[in-house]
Structure formats: structure tokens, C-alpha cells
Enzyme design. Sequence first.
Site, PDB file in Angstrom:
ATOM      1  N   ASP A  98      24.279  46.933  -6.641  1.00 35.02           N
ATOM      2  CA  ASP A  98      25.511  46.080  -6.521  1.00 35.02           C
ATOM      3  C   ASP A  98      26.826  47.183  -5.829  1.00 35.02           C
ATOM      4  O   ASP A  98      27.505  46.996  -5.266  1.00 35.02           O
ATOM      5  CB  ASP A  98      25.999  45.600  -7.607  1.00 35.02           C
ATOM      6  CG  ASP A  98      25.842  46.329  -8.854  1.00 35.02           C
ATOM      7  OD1 ASP A  98      25.446  47.493  -8.721  1.00 35.02           O
ATOM      8  OD2 ASP A  98      26.083  45.736  -9.995  1.00 35.02           O
ATOM      9  N   ASP A 101      29.225  53.935  -7.805  1.00 36.88           N
ATOM     10  CA  ASP A 101      30.576  54.456  -8.530  1.00 36.88           C
ATOM     11  C   ASP A 101      30.848  55.812  -8.697  1.00 36.88           C
ATOM     12  O   ASP A 101      31.055  56.568  -7.827  1.00 36.88           O
ATOM     13  CB  ASP A 101      31.001  53.457  -9.918  1.00 36.88           C
ATOM     14  CG  ASP A 101      32.226  53.864 -10.445  1.00 36.88           C
ATOM     15  OD1 ASP A 101      33.108  54.283  -9.864  1.00 36.88           O
ATOM     16  OD2 ASP A 101      32.207  53.510 -11.657  1.00 36.88           O
TER      17      ASP A 101
HETATM   18  P1  5GP Z   1      27.417  54.588 -11.239  1.00 37.49           P
HETATM   19  O1  5GP Z   1      26.220  55.483 -11.924  1.00 37.49           O
HETATM   20  O2  5GP Z   1      27.697  54.932  -9.891  1.00 37.49           O
HETATM   21  O3  5GP Z   1      28.900  55.124 -11.911  1.00 37.49           O
HETATM   22  O4  5GP Z   1      27.336  53.217 -11.652  1.00 37.49           O
HETATM   23  C1  5GP Z   1      26.753  52.261 -11.146  1.00 37.49           C
HETATM   24  C2  5GP Z   1      26.851  51.180 -11.983  1.00 37.49           C
HETATM   25  O5  5GP Z   1      27.795  50.869 -12.666  1.00 37.49           O
HETATM   26  C3  5GP Z   1      26.797  49.720 -11.154  1.00 37.49           C
HETATM   27  O6  5GP Z   1      25.554  49.461 -10.904  1.00 37.49           O
HETATM   28  C4  5GP Z   1      27.251  48.790 -12.152  1.00 37.49           C
HETATM   29  O7  5GP Z   1      26.569  48.097 -12.811  1.00 37.49           O
HETATM   30  C5  5GP Z   1      28.397  49.638 -12.838  1.00 37.49           C
HETATM   31  N1  5GP Z   1      29.616  49.398 -12.179  1.00 37.49           N
HETATM   32  C6  5GP Z   1      30.316  50.696 -11.636  1.00 37.49           C
HETATM   33  N2  5GP Z   1      31.752  50.165 -11.317  1.00 37.49           N
HETATM   34  C7  5GP Z   1      31.773  49.032 -11.702  1.00 37.49           C
HETATM   35  C8  5GP Z   1      32.886  48.020 -11.410  1.00 37.49           C
HETATM   36  O8  5GP Z   1      33.867  48.186 -10.866  1.00 37.49           O
HETATM   37  N3  5GP Z   1      32.279  46.800 -12.001  1.00 37.49           N
HETATM   38  C9  5GP Z   1      31.317  46.457 -12.736  1.00 37.49           C
HETATM   39  N4  5GP Z   1      31.106  45.299 -13.059  1.00 37.49           N
HETATM   40  N5  5GP Z   1      30.287  47.316 -12.669  1.00 37.49           N
HETATM   41  C10 5GP Z   1      30.374  48.604 -12.305  1.00 37.49           C
END
Ligand code: 5GP
Length: 179
Positions: A98, A101
Site C-alpha cells: 500500500d 514510508d
Molecule cells: P515502512 O516500513 O515503509 O515505514 O512502512 C510500511 C507500512 O507502514 C505500510 O505498509 C503501512 O502499513 C504503514 N504506513 C506507513 N505510512 C502510513 C500512512 O501514512 N498511513 C497508514 N495508514 N499506514 C502507513
Amino acid sequence: MHKDLQEILISKEELAAGVKSLGERISADYAGRCLTLVGVLKGSVFFMTDLARHITTDVRLDFMMLSSYSGMHSTGVVRILLDLKESIEGSDVLIVEDIVDSGLTMKYMLQNLGTRLPKSLEVCTLLDKPSRRRAQVPIKYSGFTIEDKFVVGYGLDYNGIYRNLPYVGVLRKEVTEGK
Ligand code: 5GP
């Protein structure tokens, strides 16, 4: 618009056009091959099923569930809560996420799935939030690049809700601050 949102960032129509265009690119790149889409539960479900309908080559669907978040903040620790049902050895694999980040979840996915000897392994994310990247990950397909805002809708949640909103929006501060 849902009462808990402060703004809609990506409309239903924009999402539909973006997903269609990703599906067309993927169809051209994997023409004549069978592609395994690996969805990351639960956030990618809405995106993945819409995307799959725009892919004209054969696809298989499989899922993983990982945990790295509690509320709005990354703990940095990734755990597998549910693993793939099928082997991906020798398969063309596209991870469907999805949002990327910090990149920590995707880095872990790439390392983990890479050890299972797929024929190819690429990443498709609906949303890319590059400003908060802590791990550099190669993203082959990205739908929309967004600013550093916490978004919900079209699969993305806050404490389990808002996934069914047909658009992507930003929550009002009062909601995330619990007022
Ligand atoms: P990362 O490991 O890249 O920091 O984060 C990935 C996961 O964090 C995504 O699959 C999601 O579940 C969650 N996440 C990161 N940013 C957002 C955001 O803006 N909104 C939501 N709802 N989930 C996020």
C-alpha cells in the site's frame, strides 16, 4: 468526505486512473509470463484486487502479513505474522504494497523473499512517501508520490478503521490525538 478527514489527497477517479496505468505497464513488462503477486496484508488488499483486474497476463495471488507498526509510529521491528502459502522458487514475483514510508518493511520483504530464489523480484507500491526513507529500496512501480502526511483509505487504516474509504485522505489532528 468522511467526517474524520481534513482533506482528500487522492480521489477515487485519480486512484482508478493510477491503478489502471500501473496495470498496463505491468502487463506489458510481464507479457507471456505468469506473475505471482504477493500482497502485504491487510493494507494492500483493495489496491491488489483492483490492480490484478488490469493485468492481462496470468497472475497468482499470495499474501504475507507483517507487523512493524503500532498506531502511527514504526517500531522498526518487522515480524512475519502470516507467510506465503506457495513456494516462489523460480517464479516472477511482484510485491504489492500500500505504501512505502521508512522502507524498512520493504527492505525486510526483499531480503526475505530474495532468499527463496524467485526468478525475478520487484516492488509495486500504490503510494510512496520518500521524505521519511530510512532504507533505500528499489521501487519499480509506484502509483503516487505523497508528502509526509499520515493517510488513510483505499486499504490504509488508522487503528484498524477507514480501510473501506474509496479515496485516500488525511485524518484530522483531533482524531490522531484522541480528542
Ligand atoms: P515502512 O516500513 O515503509 O515505514 O512502512 C510500511 C507500512 O507502514 C505500510 O505498509 C503501512 O502499513 C504503514 N504506513 C506507513 N505510512 C502510513 C500512512 O501514512 N498511513 C497508514 N495508514 N499506514 C502507513
